[in-house]
Write a protein that holds these residues in place. Structure first.
Motif, PDB file in Angstrom:
ATOM      1  N   MET A  66       0.829  -1.207   0.000  1.00  0.00           N
ATOM      2  CA  MET A  66       0.000   0.000   0.000  1.00  0.00           C
ATOM      3  C   MET A  66       0.865   1.261   0.000  1.00  0.00           C
ATOM      4  N   THR A  67       2.016   1.190   0.648  1.00  0.00           N
ATOM      5  CA  THR A  67       2.927   2.334   0.644  1.00  0.00           C
ATOM      6  C   THR A  67       3.477   2.568  -0.758  1.00  0.00           C
ATOM      7  N   LYS A  68       3.794   1.485  -1.474  1.00  0.00           N
ATOM      8  CA  LYS A  68       4.248   1.614  -2.868  1.00  0.00           C
ATOM      9  C   LYS A  68       3.174   2.276  -3.729  1.00  0.00           C
ATOM     10  N   VAL A  69       1.942   1.812  -3.574  1.00  0.00           N
ATOM     11  CA  VAL A  69       0.839   2.366  -4.366  1.00  0.00           C
ATOM     12  C   VAL A  69       0.675   3.851  -4.071  1.00  0.00           C
ATOM     13  N   ALA A  70       0.737   4.214  -2.793  1.00  0.00           N
ATOM     14  CA  ALA A  70       0.591   5.627  -2.429  1.00  0.00           C
ATOM     15  C   ALA A  70       1.704   6.463  -3.050  1.00  0.00           C
ATOM     16  N   GLY A  71       2.931   5.948  -3.032  1.00  0.00           N
ATOM     17  CA  GLY A  71       4.035   6.685  -3.646  1.00  0.00           C
ATOM     18  C   GLY A  71       3.843   6.897  -5.134  1.00  0.00           C
ATOM     19  N   LEU A  72       3.350   5.870  -5.835  1.00  0.00           N
ATOM     20  CA  LEU A  72       3.107   6.005  -7.270  1.00  0.00           C
ATOM     21  C   LEU A  72       2.041   7.055  -7.539  1.00  0.00           C
ATOM     22  N   LEU A  73       0.946   7.011  -6.805  1.00  0.00           N
ATOM     23  CA  LEU A  73      -0.144   7.958  -7.037  1.00  0.00           C
ATOM     24  C   LEU A  73       0.276   9.380  -6.669  1.00  0.00           C
ATOM     25  N   ARG A  74       1.101   9.522  -5.647  1.00  0.00           N
ATOM     26  CA  ARG A  74       1.597  10.864  -5.323  1.00  0.00           C
ATOM     27  C   ARG A  74       2.474  11.411  -6.436  1.00  0.00           C
ATOM     28  N   ASP A  75       3.287  10.544  -7.044  1.00  0.00           N
ATOM     29  CA  ASP A  75       4.122  10.986  -8.170  1.00  0.00           C
ATOM     30  C   ASP A  75       3.277  11.465  -9.340  1.00  0.00           C
ATOM     31  N   GLU A  76       2.041  10.979  -9.427  1.00  0.00           N
ATOM     32  CA  GLU A  76       1.120  11.402 -10.483  1.00  0.00           C
ATOM     33  C   GLU A  76       0.209  12.536 -10.013  1.00  0.00           C
ATOM     34  N   ASP A  77       0.605  13.211  -8.920  1.00  0.00           N
ATOM     35  CA  ASP A  77      -0.097  14.395  -8.407  1.00  0.00           C
ATOM     36  C   ASP A  77      -1.495  14.082  -7.888  1.00  0.00           C
ATOM     37  N   ARG A  78      -1.679  12.895  -7.357  1.00  0.00           N
ATOM     38  CA  ARG A  78      -2.948  12.579  -6.702  1.00  0.00           C
ATOM     39  C   ARG A  78      -2.766  12.723  -5.188  1.00  0.00           C
ATOM     40  N   LEU A  79      -3.804  13.204  -4.537  1.00  0.00           N
ATOM     41  CA  LEU A  79      -3.737  13.458  -3.096  1.00  0.00           C
ATOM     42  C   LEU A  79      -3.962  12.156  -2.341  1.00  0.00           C
ATOM     43  N   VAL A  80      -2.870  11.566  -1.863  1.00  0.00           N
ATOM     44  CA  VAL A  80      -2.935  10.326  -1.091  1.00  0.00           C
ATOM     45  C   VAL A  80      -2.128  10.547   0.187  1.00  0.00           C
ATOM     46  N   SER A  81      -2.786  10.419   1.323  1.00  0.00           N
ATOM     47  CA  SER A  81      -2.139  10.670   2.602  1.00  0.00           C
ATOM     48  C   SER A  81      -1.834   9.362   3.322  1.00  0.00           C
ATOM     49  N   SER A  82      -1.160   9.472   4.454  1.00  0.00           N
ATOM     50  CA  SER A  82      -0.894   8.291   5.281  1.00  0.00           C
ATOM     51  C   SER A  82      -2.187   7.669   5.781  1.00  0.00           C
ATOM     52  N   ALA A  83      -3.191   8.513   6.006  1.00  0.00           N
ATOM     53  CA  ALA A  83      -4.485   7.978   6.445  1.00  0.00           C
ATOM     54  C   ALA A  83      -5.092   7.078   5.367  1.00  0.00           C
ATOM     55  N   HIS A  84      -4.904   7.428   4.097  1.00  0.00           N
ATOM     56  CA  HIS A  84      -5.394   6.575   3.024  1.00  0.00           C
ATOM     57  C   HIS A  84      -4.732   5.203   3.083  1.00  0.00           C
ATOM     58  N   VAL A  85      -3.415   5.186   3.343  1.00  0.00           N
ATOM     59  CA  VAL A  85      -2.690   3.918   3.409  1.00  0.00           C
ATOM     60  C   VAL A  85      -3.228   3.060   4.560  1.00  0.00           C
ATOM     61  N   ILE A  86      -3.419   3.685   5.708  1.00  0.00           N
ATOM     62  CA  ILE A  86      -3.911   2.933   6.869  1.00  0.00           C
ATOM     63  C   ILE A  86      -5.299   2.359   6.605  1.00  0.00           C
ATOM     64  N   GLU A  87      -6.180   3.171   6.054  1.00  0.00           N
ATOM     65  CA  GLU A  87      -7.540   2.709   5.779  1.00  0.00           C
ATOM     66  C   GLU A  87      -7.553   1.627   4.710  1.00  0.00           C
ATOM     67  N   ALA A  88      -6.673   1.744   3.712  1.00  0.00           N
ATOM     68  CA  ALA A  88      -6.617   0.718   2.662  1.00  0.00           C
ATOM     69  C   ALA A  88      -6.162  -0.612   3.232  1.00  0.00           C
ATOM     70  N   VAL A  89      -5.175  -0.595   4.120  1.00  0.00           N
ATOM     71  CA  VAL A  89      -4.705  -1.838   4.745  1.00  0.00           C
ATOM     72  C   VAL A  89      -5.830  -2.459   5.575  1.00  0.00           C
ATOM     73  N   ARG A  90      -6.537  -1.647   6.335  1.00  0.00           N
ATOM     74  CA  ARG A  90      -7.635  -2.164   7.153  1.00  0.00           C
ATOM     75  C   ARG A  90      -8.736  -2.762   6.278  1.00  0.00           C
ATOM     76  N   LEU A  91      -9.065  -2.089   5.194  1.00  0.00           N
ATOM     77  CA  LEU A  91     -10.110  -2.602   4.319  1.00  0.00           C
ATOM     78  C   LEU A  91      -9.683  -3.915   3.673  1.00  0.00           C
ATOM     79  N   ALA A  92      -8.409  -4.025   3.249  1.00  0.00           N
ATOM     80  CA  ALA A  92      -7.926  -5.275   2.652  1.00  0.00           C
ATOM     81  C   ALA A  92      -8.008  -6.421   3.659  1.00  0.00           C
ATOM     82  N   ASP A  93      -7.618  -6.167   4.903  1.00  0.00           N
ATOM     83  CA  ASP A  93      -7.718  -7.204   5.940  1.00  0.00           C
ATOM     84  C   ASP A  93      -9.171  -7.608   6.177  1.00  0.00           C
ATOM     85  N   THR A  94     -10.056  -6.631   6.201  1.00  0.00           N
ATOM     86  CA  THR A  94     -11.477  -6.928   6.422  1.00  0.00           C
ATOM     87  C   THR A  94     -12.054  -7.745   5.274  1.00  0.00           C
ATOM     88  N   LEU A  95     -11.719  -7.391   4.042  1.00  0.00           N
ATOM     89  CA  LEU A  95     -12.212  -8.149   2.891  1.00  0.00           C
ATOM     90  C   LEU A  95     -11.701  -9.585   2.922  1.00  0.00           C
TER      91      LEU A  95
END
Length: 849
Positions: free
Chosen positions: A318-347
């Motif tokens: 998830m950290t890799k994905v966030a870094g890629l999207l930030r390089d493309e000027d998309r607003l991705v914060s650490s909170a997005h990474v945390i929530e994405a990890v939690r959602l993946a675990d829940t799924l």
């Protein structure tokens, strides 16, 4: 490290039974790779046998060199026919690669035991009905891996099963990838259970083979016979302390006890071919099925991450994905990474999976980081899930001389091969860029399509080139194929160009080759090509071929100017070709059907552009071609006068300028009734664009064609030639109300029975206009003839038009243009002074510069 096992270690591995240790794997599986490493550490065998071509045994040691970075592939090719080749790709997470590295680190002999490539390539050639290497089947996920061949396709000789799909369906899964992840990839090796996964998988494959036999892989019977013989040979040398790493599908066959004579009988009489082998760089993209080089996995980038991540793989992903999207000027914060990890675990928990897999992480990324959009998700899939990793091979790896010369030039020009497509802008006025251009053009001549020319942005000058570069693994095969032409890039390109010139069939092919020789700067090949070109041009009586070849010659002259290469011989051929085109074009345009007339109209356009280019960038060549004579009168002439003039000039030789002679040809084309309307209309239009018709002459000619005495079909064709073909004729009708009125009046006067015949042609002509042009034309027609002129006279202009230029509104544009171009008032004032411009003349010269 290659001594006997300690007693404790042997006791630990005793549960696997007697005989060689068979490690059945899924090719390119990180779980299998980790399990192989653990099993080898636990068993510590005296030798490791690996599924692969035995000819590559001498290349195994190169895997330990610092310059070797996977993904890489073993390349085998027939010595006399390099195009007959095959690849054995290996990634960092391939079990075979892990086994090779383990053996080298522990100084244990490693050998390949699959059917030799000398048989594989010869066998494929023998079976192919068209004389090319027979395509190999795509690799099944845990089944047999055959070498990858260019342009591979699924053979229809048998229906082959996918073992993983059968096992997944039996376990209640609808996706084999998910089943494999749950059972193998997400399963850690615990304690002394290093051999458990292989025993279970081997039993499952044994059950499948009892039901399906060879599963449609008939050639595997021969391969497995050869592997059994190699395992027996290793046992005679090392005893049972042998580890075999192979596709899980082969494990039951290797365990099966067969007679040596029976195995040798299967191998008797196999065809042979002399082959060479080496290591070549590979890419993650080529490991994916979507590339056409299907190696059994959809997500090599994801599997590489799973294999290399020391811990917490989901958080790291998830950290890799966030870094890629930030390089493309998309607003991705650490909170997005945390929530994405939690959602993946829940799924994963909701779906009953031990850990989140690619499906869960993708769903979480889409929902949290991409806000439900598949557009940024496609970028994540392309850059991370698949990836653009390109491997590296050390310089000590075997290579043909041409490959070594190419690598030397690439290093000197700082032009490193990359898997990710990138755009390269070249300024040919710089020596390094000019050398890069020559290299890329020479490689294209050799069929090595590393770079493809692209349209330059922001410049139309010949000193600038744009290329799109992407290095593909199969280019290594193309380099080996091109090695027959020479040992260096220059020598090979020269020899290939000379051979292509001799073998070329059409005149246009030779002219195109001459252009490419100039671009590639092949001084030794150009005289040969030019001699053949002159001979072909002298013998070719087809004016269409001559007209098709002429523009390429003119382009070559232009490239020669900017590159500083000599083009005297080319100018002489162009002069003779232009003369023959001018003389032969009017007779060749007579009595043509619709399709032939359209093709000839395209030739007229091409010659017109070439004549303008020749006069613009090579005026000294124009003088040599046409001589120095008084220009003809610029007024309209009748057909007989024009024909008499061109015939007189032809007899007297090229006295006038080339443009004037071409305008005479166009007048002849516009005046002959035997020439199709589409060509006559285009000739009038070209004369009008060049200012060769006096005021009102175009309207007079159009009025003659649209008179009641002309067949409606011929009149419609004339209109298409005049205003169609993407020539900007719509704007001509917008700004010349008289021409629009003539077309409108003719169209409304066409009889009803003839209207249905001309309607398709007219619709094709006017549908090519820009929507804004069509809308303006419709507005003008709706208002009626003369509306625009009367409106201007009264000062009330039609929307979009004005009676005079509005100086104040035009000046208002200049500050914005200066801001966009980064100019200031001093730049514009200096430019005005340099070009003797009036500061108040409202031109954009300074801004444009």
């Amino acid at each position: 490290m290659n001594g006997s096992l300690p007693e404790a270690t042997r006791a630990e591995g005793a549960g696997r039974g007697s005989g060689p240790l068979l490690l059945g794997v899924r090719h390119h599986g990180p779980g299998s790779a980790r399990a192989v490493r653990a099993a080898l550490e636990a068993a510590n065998p005296r030798t490791v046998l690996i599924e692969g071509p035995p000819e590559a045994d001498a290349l195994i040691a190169l895997a330990a060199e610092e310059g070797m970075q996977p993904p890489v592939a073993l390349l085998a090719h027939v010595v006399d026919e390099p195009g007959r080749s095959a690849f054995w790709p290996l990634a960092e997470f391939s079990p075979e690669w892990v086994a090779i590295r383990w053996a080298l680190e522990h100084e244990v002999p490693a050998r390949f035991i699959d059917l030799p490539a000398t048989h594989t390539l010869a066998w494929g050639q023998e079976e192919a009905p068209d004389g090319s290497a027979a395509p190999n089947r795509p690799d099944t996920p845990d089944g047999p891996e055959m070498p990858e061949t260019p342009d591979s396709a699924v053979s229809e000789e048998a229906i082959r099963i996918d073992p993983l799909a059968v096992l997944a369906e039996t376990a209640g899964y609808d996706d084999p990838e998910r089943w494999w992840e749950d059972v193998i990839e997400h399963r850690g090796v615990r304690g002394g259970d290093a051999f458990g996964p292989f025993e279970v998988l081997g039993e499952a494959m044994g059950a499948l083979r009892e039901v399906y036999g060879s599963g449609g892989h008939e050639r595997d019977l021969v391969r497995e016979a050869y592997m059994r013989l190699q395992v027996r040979a290793a046992q005679r040398e090392f005893g049972d302390d042998v580890a075999v790493v192979c596709g899980a599908w082969h494990v039951p066959a290797l365990r099966h006890k067969t007679a040596v004579a029976a195995d040798k009988a299967l191998l008797k009489g196999l065809p042979k071919a002399k082959v060479d082998m080496t290591w070549v760089p590979w890419t993650h993209r080529r490991l994916a099925r979507v590339s056409g080089y299907g190696a059994g996995i959809d997500s090599p980038g994801w599997y590489g991450h799973l294999f290399s991540a020391p811990d917490r793989p989901i958080e790291r992903w998830m950290t890799k994905v966030a870094g890629l999207l930030r390089d493309e000027d998309r607003l991705v914060s650490s909170a997005h990474v945390i929530e994405a990890v939690r959602l993946a675990d829940t799924l994963a928990a909701m779906r009953g999976r031990p850990l989140p897999g690619l499906t869960e992480t993708t769903d979480a990324v889409r929902a949290v980081m991409c806000e439900g959009s598949d557009v940024p998700l496609a970028l994540v899939h392309d850059r991370l899930v698949v990836g653009d990793v390109l491997g590296e091979v050390p310089e000590s790896a075997p290579a043909v001389p041409l490959q070594r010369d190419l690598a030397r030039i690439q290093r000197r020009l700082r032009l490193k091969p990359e898997a990710l497509e990138r755009e390269l802008e070249l300024d040919l006025r710089k020596e390094n860029d000019a050398e890069r251009s020559r290299l890329l053009h020479r490689l294209r001549l050799l069929g090595i399509e590393w770079g493809a020319p692209a349209e330059s942005r922001g410049s139309t000058g010949t000193f600038r080139e744009t290329w799109r570069l992407r290095w593909e693994p199969e280019l290594a095969v193309r380099v080996a194929e091109a090695g027959v032409w020479g040992t260096t890039v220059l020598a090979a390109a020269t020899a290939k160009a000379e051979a292509d010139a001799v073998a070329a069939g059409a005149l246009a092919d030779v002219t195109t080759l001459a252009e490419r020789c100039l671009l590639a700067e092949l001084p030794d090949a150009l005289p040969v090509v030019m001699r053949i070109l002159a001979d072909r041009a002298a013998l070719d009586a087809d004016v269409g071929h001559l007209a098709q070849a002429f523009p390429a010659l003119v382009r070559s002259l232009r490239y020669g100017d900017v590159r500083g290469t000599g083009t005297h011989a080319l100018a002489e051929v162009a002069a003779g070709l232009a003369e023959r085109v001018f003389v032969g074009l009017p007779p060749a345009c007579a009595a043509l059907d619709t399709d032939a007339a359209e093709e000839m109209r395209r030739h007229v356009d091409a010659v017109h552009g070439a004549v303008g280019l020749l006069g613009e960038v090579h005026t000294e060549t124009s003088s040599a071609v046409a001589g120095q004579g008084p220009p003809p009168e610029a007024d309209a002439r009748s057909g007989s006068e024009a024909e008499t003039k061109i015939e007189a000039e032809t007899a007297a030789g090229p006295r006038s300028g080339i443009r004037d002679r071409w305008h005479t040809v166009l007048r002849t084309l516009s005046a002959r009734d035997t020439i199709p309307g589409i060509i006559r209309g285009r000739a009038v239009r070209l004369l009008l664009d060049d200012g060769e018709l006096v005021e009102g002459e175009a309207a007079r000619l159009m009025g003659l064609v649209l008179s009641p005495g002309t067949a409606p079909g011929d009149a419609a064709a004339w209109i298409e030639g005049f205003v169609g073909g993407g020539s900007g004729g719509g704007m001509l009708l917008v700004h010349d109300e008289r021409l629009l009125g003539l077309v409108d009046a003719w169209l409304t006067g066409v009889p009803g029975d003839a209207f249905t015949d001309v309607l398709p042609l007219l619709r094709r002509t006017f549908s090519a206009y820009e929507p804004g042009v069509r809308r303006t034309l419709g507005e003008l027609v709706r208002r009626g003839p003369g509306t625009r002129g009367s409106a201007m006279a009264t000062g009330s202009a039609i929307p979009g038009f004005a009676p005079d230029l509005d100086i104040e509104r035009a000046d208002a544009v200049l500050p914005v243009l200066r801001l966009l171009l980064g100019l200031d008032e001093n730049d514009v004032a200096a430019d005005d002074a340099e070009n003797n411009n009036d500061a108040n003349d409202n031109d954009l010269v300074g801004v444009g510069r």
